[in-house]
Design a protein around this motif. Structure first.
Motif, PDB file in Angstrom:
ATOM      1  N   TYR A   1      51.156  51.534  41.089  1.00  0.00           N
ATOM      2  CA  TYR A   1      50.190  50.899  39.740  1.00  0.00           C
ATOM      3  C   TYR A   1      49.435  51.867  39.225  1.00  0.00           C
ATOM      4  N   SER A   2      49.554  52.219  38.109  1.00  0.00           N
ATOM      5  CA  SER A   2      48.721  52.896  37.170  1.00  0.00           C
ATOM      6  C   SER A   2      47.286  52.576  37.170  1.00  0.00           C
ATOM      7  N   LEU A   3      46.625  53.755  36.711  1.00  0.00           N
ATOM      8  CA  LEU A   3      45.297  53.355  36.666  1.00  0.00           C
ATOM      9  C   LEU A   3      44.822  52.294  35.302  1.00  0.00           C
ATOM     10  N   GLU A   4      45.787  52.423  34.521  1.00  0.00           N
ATOM     11  CA  GLU A   4      45.548  51.501  33.211  1.00  0.00           C
ATOM     12  C   GLU A   4      46.026  50.103  33.776  1.00  0.00           C
ATOM     13  N   GLN A   5      47.088  49.834  34.488  1.00  0.00           N
ATOM     14  CA  GLN A   5      47.372  48.475  35.017  1.00  0.00           C
ATOM     15  C   GLN A   5      46.319  47.870  35.781  1.00  0.00           C
ATOM     16  N   ILE A   6      45.679  48.666  36.861  1.00  0.00           N
ATOM     17  CA  ILE A   6      44.756  48.182  37.737  1.00  0.00           C
ATOM     18  C   ILE A   6      43.499  47.723  36.848  1.00  0.00           C
ATOM     19  N   ARG A   7      43.006  48.604  35.900  1.00  0.00           N
ATOM     20  CA  ARG A   7      41.882  48.108  34.891  1.00  0.00           C
ATOM     21  C   ARG A   7      42.072  46.992  34.130  1.00  0.00           C
ATOM     22  N   THR A   8      43.439  46.836  33.640  1.00  0.00           N
ATOM     23  CA  THR A   8      43.726  45.566  32.725  1.00  0.00           C
ATOM     24  C   THR A   8      43.665  44.228  33.541  1.00  0.00           C
TER      25      THR A   8
ATOM     26  N   VAL B   1      35.615  55.194  39.311  1.00  0.00           N
ATOM     27  CA  VAL B   1      36.841  55.539  39.984  1.00  0.00           C
ATOM     28  C   VAL B   1      36.727  56.966  40.347  1.00  0.00           C
ATOM     29  N   CYS B   2      36.971  57.189  41.740  1.00  0.00           N
ATOM     30  CA  CYS B   2      36.964  58.794  42.275  1.00  0.00           C
ATOM     31  C   CYS B   2      37.869  58.883  42.918  1.00  0.00           C
ATOM     32  N   ASP B   3      38.219  60.107  43.621  1.00  0.00           N
ATOM     33  CA  ASP B   3      39.141  60.305  44.713  1.00  0.00           C
ATOM     34  C   ASP B   3      38.983  59.663  45.746  1.00  0.00           C
ATOM     35  N   GLY B   4      39.746  59.044  46.274  1.00  0.00           N
ATOM     36  CA  GLY B   4      39.809  58.026  47.615  1.00  0.00           C
ATOM     37  C   GLY B   4      39.614  58.887  49.108  1.00  0.00           C
ATOM     38  N   GLU B   5      40.132  60.371  48.894  1.00  0.00           N
ATOM     39  CA  GLU B   5      39.674  61.010  50.074  1.00  0.00           C
ATOM     40  C   GLU B   5      38.670  61.689  50.239  1.00  0.00           C
ATOM     41  N   THR B   6      37.966  62.252  49.018  1.00  0.00           N
ATOM     42  CA  THR B   6      36.912  62.969  48.929  1.00  0.00           C
ATOM     43  C   THR B   6      35.681  62.541  48.498  1.00  0.00           C
ATOM     44  N   PHE B   7      36.071  61.496  47.589  1.00  0.00           N
ATOM     45  CA  PHE B   7      34.975  60.691  46.835  1.00  0.00           C
ATOM     46  C   PHE B   7      34.312  61.560  45.706  1.00  0.00           C
ATOM     47  N   ALA B   8      35.094  62.631  45.597  1.00  0.00           N
ATOM     48  CA  ALA B   8      34.496  63.523  44.582  1.00  0.00           C
ATOM     49  C   ALA B   8      35.453  63.079  43.090  1.00  0.00           C
ATOM     50  N   GLU B   9      35.014  63.876  42.201  1.00  0.00           N
ATOM     51  CA  GLU B   9      35.787  63.536  40.792  1.00  0.00           C
ATOM     52  C   GLU B   9      37.503  63.433  40.865  1.00  0.00           C
TER      53      GLU B   9
ATOM     54  N   MET C   1      37.903  52.565  43.811  1.00  0.00           N
ATOM     55  CA  MET C   1      37.248  52.060  42.678  1.00  0.00           C
ATOM     56  C   MET C   1      36.197  51.121  43.229  1.00  0.00           C
ATOM     57  N   CYS C   2      35.203  51.046  42.261  1.00  0.00           N
ATOM     58  CA  CYS C   2      34.031  49.976  42.322  1.00  0.00           C
ATOM     59  C   CYS C   2      34.129  49.037  40.789  1.00  0.00           C
ATOM     60  N   ALA C   3      34.588  48.002  41.176  1.00  0.00           N
ATOM     61  CA  ALA C   3      34.584  46.573  40.126  1.00  0.00           C
ATOM     62  C   ALA C   3      33.451  45.912  40.196  1.00  0.00           C
ATOM     63  N   VAL C   4      32.959  45.521  39.182  1.00  0.00           N
ATOM     64  CA  VAL C   4      31.654  44.626  39.178  1.00  0.00           C
ATOM     65  C   VAL C   4      32.008  43.336  38.501  1.00  0.00           C
ATOM     66  N   LYS C   5      31.687  42.200  39.288  1.00  0.00           N
ATOM     67  CA  LYS C   5      32.123  40.682  38.508  1.00  0.00           C
ATOM     68  C   LYS C   5      31.046  40.507  37.621  1.00  0.00           C
ATOM     69  N   GLN C   6      31.546  40.200  36.365  1.00  0.00           N
ATOM     70  CA  GLN C   6      30.723  39.968  35.215  1.00  0.00           C
ATOM     71  C   GLN C   6      30.122  38.360  34.947  1.00  0.00           C
ATOM     72  N   TYR C   7      31.216  37.495  35.569  1.00  0.00           N
ATOM     73  CA  TYR C   7      30.754  36.141  35.167  1.00  0.00           C
ATOM     74  C   TYR C   7      31.591  35.030  36.151  1.00  0.00           C
ATOM     75  N   THR C   8      31.189  33.979  36.107  1.00  0.00           N
ATOM     76  CA  THR C   8      31.807  33.067  37.035  1.00  0.00           C
ATOM     77  C   THR C   8      33.173  32.742  36.408  1.00  0.00           C
ATOM     78  N   GLN C   9      34.145  32.343  37.220  1.00  0.00           N
ATOM     79  CA  GLN C   9      35.500  32.147  36.582  1.00  0.00           C
ATOM     80  C   GLN C   9      36.289  31.348  37.567  1.00  0.00           C
ATOM     81  N   THR C  10      36.996  30.440  36.912  1.00  0.00           N
ATOM     82  CA  THR C  10      38.107  29.634  37.655  1.00  0.00           C
ATOM     83  C   THR C  10      39.438  30.302  37.756  1.00  0.00           C
TER      84      THR C  10
END
Length: 250
Positions: free
Chosen positions: A201-208, A220-228, A238-247
Motif C-alpha cells: 500500500y502506498s502512503l497515499e492509499q493509506i491516507r485516503t 508519519v515517520c520511519d518505523g525502524e528509527t522513528f526519525a524522518e 503512523m499516528c492517525a487521530v479520530k476526528q468524529y464519531t462515525q457508523t
C-alpha cells in the motif's frame, strides 16, 4: 495469516525486534494525546509482547489475532505475569472485527496491516469502535521494502529449537509479496510449511483510507528509527487521530 507452527518460535526468530523502543514511541504518542488509561485494542497482537507491556502500563487491553496458537502464547505470558484480569483476548479476523464497546485507541505493529487484502475495511472497523479523539498507531512495510529488500530474497533463521527458511516472491502485477516459510524441528525432525502474502500500500492509499473513515493522518515517520521518513525507509510508523464519531455506514 495464521502463523500456526511459527507461533511458538515467533519470539525466538523475532529476537532482534526492539520492543522497548517501539513501546516507548507508542506510549509517548498516547501520552501526547492525553490517553493515559482506558481500553486499547491491539490489532494482530501476535505473541503479545507489546500487548503485555501496555497492560503493565495500566491500560485495559484487548488483543485480537486470527491465530489461536498465537493467543495461547499470550495467555501463558499473561498468567506468568499475573495480569490476565486486565487483558481480553479475542480470536477474530480484523476484516470482521466485533468488539463489546468503544476503545480509546488502537495499535497494530510488525506490518500486520500488510497481511490484509482489504486495508480500507480494516480501518473502517477500527474507526467504528473508536472514540472521538482516539488514536490509531500502526506500522506498515513500505513499497520500497517489498520491492527491494524482500523482493526475491530468501532468509535463513536459526533458533535453539528449530530452523526456518523464509522465501519471498515479489508479484508486480498484484502488488504483493508471496511468502513461504519452511520450519524444521531439530529434536523431532518434523517439517512444516506455511504460506501467506503481504500486500503493498502506498502512503497515499493509506491516507485516503484513513480520511474516508474519519481519521486525520497526523504524522508519519520511519518505523525502524522513528526519525524522518526517507525514500528508502523500510517501514512506516503512523499516528492517525479520530476526528468524529462515525457508523460503519457513515
Amino acid at each position: 495469516m495464521a502463523y500456526q507452527e511459527f507461533a511458538y518460535f515467533y519470539d525466538e526468530f523475532n529476537g532482534e525486534a526492539d520492543y522497548d523502543a517501539l513501546y516507548a514511541k507508542i506510549k509517548a504518542e498516547l501520552d501526547a494525546h492525553d490517553i493515559h488509561d482506558g481500553i486499547l485494542l491491539d490489532m494482530g497482537c501476535g505473541t503479545g509482547e507489546l500487548t503485555l507491556m501496555l497492560t503493565q502500563a495500566g491500560y485495559d487491553m484487548i488483543g485480537v489475532d486470527q491465530s489461536e496458537e498465537m493467543l495461547a502464547v499470550v495467555r501463558d505470558k499473561a498468567d506468568q505475569l499475573g495480569i490476565s484480569e486486565r487483558l481480553l483476548l479475542l480470536r477474530q479476523d480484523l476484516l470482521n472485527l466485533d468488539l463489546y464497546g468503544t476503545i480509546r485507541g488502537a495499535v497494530s505493529t510488525f506490518d500486520t496491516f500488510n497481511h490484509i487484502p482489504d486495508l480500507e475495511r480494516t480501518i473502517q472497523n477500527a474507526a467504528f469502535f473508536m472514540e472521538e479523539g482516539g488514536v490509531l498507531l500502526f506500522d506498515m512495510n513500505t513499497p520500497y521494502k517489498h520491492k527491494h529488500i524482500l523482493g526475491e530474497n530468501t532468509f535463513t533463521l536459526e533458533g535453539p529449537d528449530a530452523n526456518c527458511v523464509w522465501h519471498n516472491h515479489w508479484d508486480e502485477a498484484n502488488q504483493k509479496v508471496d511468502i513461504s516459510i519452511g520450519i524444521d524441528y531439530q529434536d523431532t525432525g518434523e517439517h512444516f510449511d506455511e504460506k501467506f502474502s503481504e500486500y503493498t500500500y502506498s502512503l497515499e492509499q493509506i491516507r485516503t483510507a484513513l480520511e474516508k473513515y474519519g481519521f486525520r493522518l497526523e504524522s508519519v515517520c520511519d518505523g525502524e528509527t522513528f526519525a524522518e521518513l526517507t525514500e528508502t525507509s523500510p517501514r512506516y510508523f503512523m499516528c492517525a487521530v479520530k476526528q468524529y464519531t462515525q457508523t460503519k455506514e457513515g
